[in-house]
Design a protein around this motif. Structure first.
Motif, PDB file in Angstrom:
ATOM      1  N   PRO A 203      72.380  68.259  20.785  1.00 32.87           N
ATOM      2  CA  PRO A 203      72.871  69.705  20.352  1.00 32.87           C
ATOM      3  C   PRO A 203      72.018  70.896  20.587  1.00 32.87           C
ATOM      4  N   LEU A 204      70.292  70.569  20.390  1.00 27.79           N
ATOM      5  CA  LEU A 204      69.435  71.312  20.299  1.00 27.79           C
ATOM      6  C   LEU A 204      69.224  71.554  21.731  1.00 27.79           C
ATOM      7  N   LEU A 205      69.629  70.798  22.957  1.00 29.48           N
ATOM      8  CA  LEU A 205      69.173  70.927  24.258  1.00 29.48           C
ATOM      9  C   LEU A 205      70.470  71.323  25.017  1.00 29.48           C
ATOM     10  N   MET A 206      71.699  71.293  24.521  1.00 26.27           N
ATOM     11  CA  MET A 206      72.814  71.381  25.401  1.00 26.27           C
ATOM     12  C   MET A 206      73.066  72.900  25.651  1.00 26.27           C
ATOM     13  N   PRO A 207      72.835  73.981  25.042  1.00 26.90           N
ATOM     14  CA  PRO A 207      72.905  75.288  25.472  1.00 26.90           C
ATOM     15  C   PRO A 207      72.302  75.452  27.034  1.00 26.90           C
ATOM     16  N   LEU A 208      71.262  74.777  27.186  1.00 28.34           N
ATOM     17  CA  LEU A 208      70.603  74.943  28.670  1.00 28.34           C
ATOM     18  C   LEU A 208      71.695  74.584  29.676  1.00 28.34           C
ATOM     19  N   LEU A 209      72.588  73.799  29.562  1.00 28.13           N
ATOM     20  CA  LEU A 209      73.715  73.620  30.400  1.00 28.13           C
ATOM     21  C   LEU A 209      74.952  74.094  30.124  1.00 28.13           C
ATOM     22  N   ALA A 210      75.283  74.623  28.880  1.00 25.52           N
ATOM     23  CA  ALA A 210      76.534  75.090  28.346  1.00 25.52           C
ATOM     24  C   ALA A 210      76.625  76.486  28.723  1.00 25.52           C
ATOM     25  N   VAL A 211      75.628  77.257  28.739  1.00 27.33           N
ATOM     26  CA  VAL A 211      75.571  78.778  28.628  1.00 27.33           C
ATOM     27  C   VAL A 211      75.766  79.014  30.029  1.00 27.33           C
ATOM     28  N   PRO A 212      75.167  78.393  31.251  1.00 29.83           N
ATOM     29  CA  PRO A 212      75.427  78.924  32.451  1.00 29.83           C
ATOM     30  C   PRO A 212      76.988  78.591  32.968  1.00 29.83           C
ATOM     31  N   ALA A 213      77.355  77.436  32.126  1.00 32.34           N
ATOM     32  CA  ALA A 213      78.933  76.964  32.711  1.00 32.34           C
ATOM     33  C   ALA A 213      79.929  77.811  32.068  1.00 32.34           C
ATOM     34  N   ALA A 214      79.597  78.288  30.702  1.00 31.49           N
ATOM     35  CA  ALA A 214      80.371  79.589  29.954  1.00 31.49           C
ATOM     36  C   ALA A 214      80.366  80.689  30.839  1.00 31.49           C
ATOM     37  N   ARG A 215      79.042  81.224  31.280  1.00 37.18           N
ATOM     38  CA  ARG A 215      79.034  82.588  32.093  1.00 37.18           C
ATOM     39  C   ARG A 215      79.893  82.173  33.519  1.00 37.18           C
ATOM     40  N   ARG A 216      79.662  81.203  34.094  1.00 34.29           N
ATOM     41  CA  ARG A 216      80.462  80.962  35.524  1.00 34.29           C
ATOM     42  C   ARG A 216      82.050  81.027  35.087  1.00 34.29           C
ATOM     43  N   LEU A 217      82.426  80.385  34.116  1.00 36.45           N
ATOM     44  CA  LEU A 217      83.609  80.316  33.875  1.00 36.45           C
ATOM     45  C   LEU A 217      84.493  81.715  33.380  1.00 36.45           C
ATOM     46  N   ALA A 218      83.832  82.372  32.620  1.00 36.68           N
ATOM     47  CA  ALA A 218      83.942  83.729  32.196  1.00 36.68           C
ATOM     48  C   ALA A 218      84.408  84.802  33.254  1.00 36.68           C
ATOM     49  N   GLU A 219      83.625  84.493  34.228  1.00 37.50           N
ATOM     50  CA  GLU A 219      83.751  85.447  35.413  1.00 37.50           C
ATOM     51  C   GLU A 219      85.011  85.377  36.264  1.00 37.50           C
ATOM     52  N   SER A 220      85.649  84.243  35.982  1.00 33.70           N
ATOM     53  CA  SER A 220      86.985  83.879  36.607  1.00 33.70           C
ATOM     54  C   SER A 220      88.135  84.183  35.918  1.00 33.70           C
ATOM     55  N   LEU A 221      87.938  84.465  34.548  1.00 34.58           N
ATOM     56  CA  LEU A 221      89.013  84.718  33.727  1.00 34.58           C
ATOM     57  C   LEU A 221      89.456  86.155  33.505  1.00 34.58           C
ATOM     58  N   ALA A 222      90.579  86.421  32.939  1.00 33.23           N
ATOM     59  CA  ALA A 222      90.971  87.710  32.250  1.00 33.23           C
ATOM     60  C   ALA A 222      89.628  88.124  31.123  1.00 33.23           C
ATOM     61  N   PRO A 223      89.539  89.531  31.147  1.00 32.06           N
ATOM     62  CA  PRO A 223      88.605  90.012  30.164  1.00 32.06           C
ATOM     63  C   PRO A 223      89.118  89.306  28.720  1.00 32.06           C
ATOM     64  N   ARG A 224      90.126  89.383  28.195  1.00 35.99           N
ATOM     65  CA  ARG A 224      90.451  89.022  26.912  1.00 35.99           C
ATOM     66  C   ARG A 224      90.133  87.518  26.893  1.00 35.99           C
ATOM     67  N   ALA A 225      90.573  86.648  27.567  1.00 32.18           N
ATOM     68  CA  ALA A 225      90.120  85.503  27.595  1.00 32.18           C
ATOM     69  C   ALA A 225      88.667  84.992  27.499  1.00 32.18           C
ATOM     70  N   ALA A 226      87.803  85.965  28.331  1.00 28.91           N
ATOM     71  CA  ALA A 226      86.732  85.587  28.635  1.00 28.91           C
ATOM     72  C   ALA A 226      85.782  85.810  27.254  1.00 28.91           C
ATOM     73  N   ALA A 227      86.368  87.101  27.000  1.00 32.24           N
ATOM     74  CA  ALA A 227      85.499  87.480  25.485  1.00 32.24           C
ATOM     75  C   ALA A 227      85.888  86.188  24.467  1.00 32.24           C
ATOM     76  N   TRP A 228      86.951  85.723  24.155  1.00 36.18           N
ATOM     77  CA  TRP A 228      87.417  84.724  23.462  1.00 36.18           C
ATOM     78  C   TRP A 228      86.633  83.275  23.555  1.00 36.18           C
ATOM     79  N   LEU A 229      86.250  82.986  24.942  1.00 42.61           N
ATOM     80  CA  LEU A 229      85.761  82.001  25.591  1.00 42.61           C
ATOM     81  C   LEU A 229      84.310  82.069  25.228  1.00 42.61           C
ATOM     82  N   LEU A 230      83.779  83.223  25.267  1.00 42.96           N
ATOM     83  CA  LEU A 230      82.164  83.313  25.284  1.00 42.96           C
ATOM     84  C   LEU A 230      81.834  83.377  23.677  1.00 42.96           C
ATOM     85  N   THR A 231      82.635  83.768  23.022  1.00 44.66           N
ATOM     86  CA  THR A 231      82.300  83.914  21.611  1.00 44.66           C
ATOM     87  C   THR A 231      82.667  82.615  21.013  1.00 44.66           C
TER      88      THR A 231
END
Length: 335
Positions: free
Chosen positions: A8-36
């Protein structure tokens, strides 16, 4: 330490880029909820992992172990490793708790100061006009929420664009977007690797408000002109003196990108199935789900191992028969 505690301490190294990439393809509201949601989940797993490290190491200390009549040798592991790790975890958790309290207090202090400043000026409904020449407008949350605008901004926009700007700021208030940013900021306090989520979250929230304003005004081009003209009129050096740092404003963020999104077709033709875009979106979604699932599962696995270890040692200390954990199962305080 075992791998399960550290994942869990190291997983943000992989999860954060994946979340940013996925948020770019979503509607703004869904992207905000996803990132939060991603920030909250990763921060929670990080805090749990630090808590497990602290507990496993603290139980190696005789005064702590004596509280539950534990037999220290049965806990397994090397105290030369687990005890220093517990000390480091305790320091991190203590510093995190202080930083979280400080961040929340600063947030409320800035909002309270801003509301006291606006109380000195007349309001019309939820609209408060400040007699400042520097053009600015922002959403000030509270009870009730207010749309704060300066006299300079009112002079810079024609009536139809003013309404679009007000609709944008009211969308921030209605959606309580400041809580999204505060949540992401607190998550970043828990784990610094989560800080890169703030910029895409702020953009998603502005795009969410842009789309809401365009829907209420009924004209996307007017909304785009209002956002662009307000951003050109606003001068950051002049507005920083009276705008709180914790509020959202239509003139912040990548304004050209937001204007381009508003001027794009509202309902573009659907792309053909199985395009490269869909493939990248699917890969990002699978990667993010795998990261979040692995992080949560690892924290749960480490907690289960620690629980089984404590149950076994407690039963042994009181002379009750207990089934020893399987080989390699007692790992939370191990190397």
């Amino acid at each position: 330490m075992i791998v399960a505690v550290w994942i869990p301490l190291l997983m943000p190294l992989l999860a954060v880029p994946a979340a940013r990439r996925l948020a770019e393809s979503l509607a703004p509201r869904a992207a905000a909820w996803l990132l939060t949601g991603c920030a909250v989940a990763l921060a929670g797993c990080t805090t749990a992992a630090l808590g497990l490290l602290l507990t496993a190491g603290a139980l190696r200390l005789p005064p702590v172990a004596a509280l539950d009549h534990l037999s220290l040798p049965l806990l397994g592991g090397d105290p030369a490793v687990s005890v220093p790790a517990a000390g480091a975890a305790a320091g991190l958790l203590g510093a995190t708790a202080l930083a979280v309290v400080h961040r929340i207090r600063r947030h409320h202090t800035e909002l309270r100061t801003a509301r006291l400043a606006t109380d000195a000026h007349p309001t019309s409904g939820d609209l408060c006009v400040l007699p400042h020449a520097a053009p600015d407008a922002y959403a000030l949350p509270g009870r009730p929420g207010r749309v704060v605008v300066t006299a300079g901004m009112l002079r810079a926009l024609p009536p139809d664009e003013r309404e679009a700007l007000f609709a944008h700021e009211r969308a921030h208030l209605a959606g309580r977007h400041h809580l999204f940013l505060l949540t992401a900021a607190l998550a970043a306090v828990c784990h610094p690797l989560l800080r890169p989520l703030r910029a895409p979250l702020a953009y998603a929230l502005e795009r969410w408000a842009d789309e809401t304003a365009a829907s209420r005004v009924g004209d996307r081009r007017v909304t785009a002109r209002a956002i662009g003209r307000a951003a050109l009129a606003a001068r950051p050096a002049a507005t920083a003196a009276h705008r709180p740092g914790t509020v959202l404003a239509a003139t912040t963020g990548p304004v050209p990108r937001r204007v381009a999104a508003l001027l794009a077709p509202e309902r573009p033709a659907p792309p053909p199935p199985r395009t490269a875009v869909h493939g990248r979106r699917l890969i990002a979604a699978v990667a993010l789900l795998a990261c979040l699932g692995l992080s949560a599962a690892s924290a749960l696995d480490a907690a289960t191992d620690l629980h089984e270890s404590l149950r076994f040692t407690s039963a042994h200390a009181f002379g009750f028969p207990a089934v020893a954990p399987a080989a390699g199962q007692v790992r939370c305080a191990g190397r």
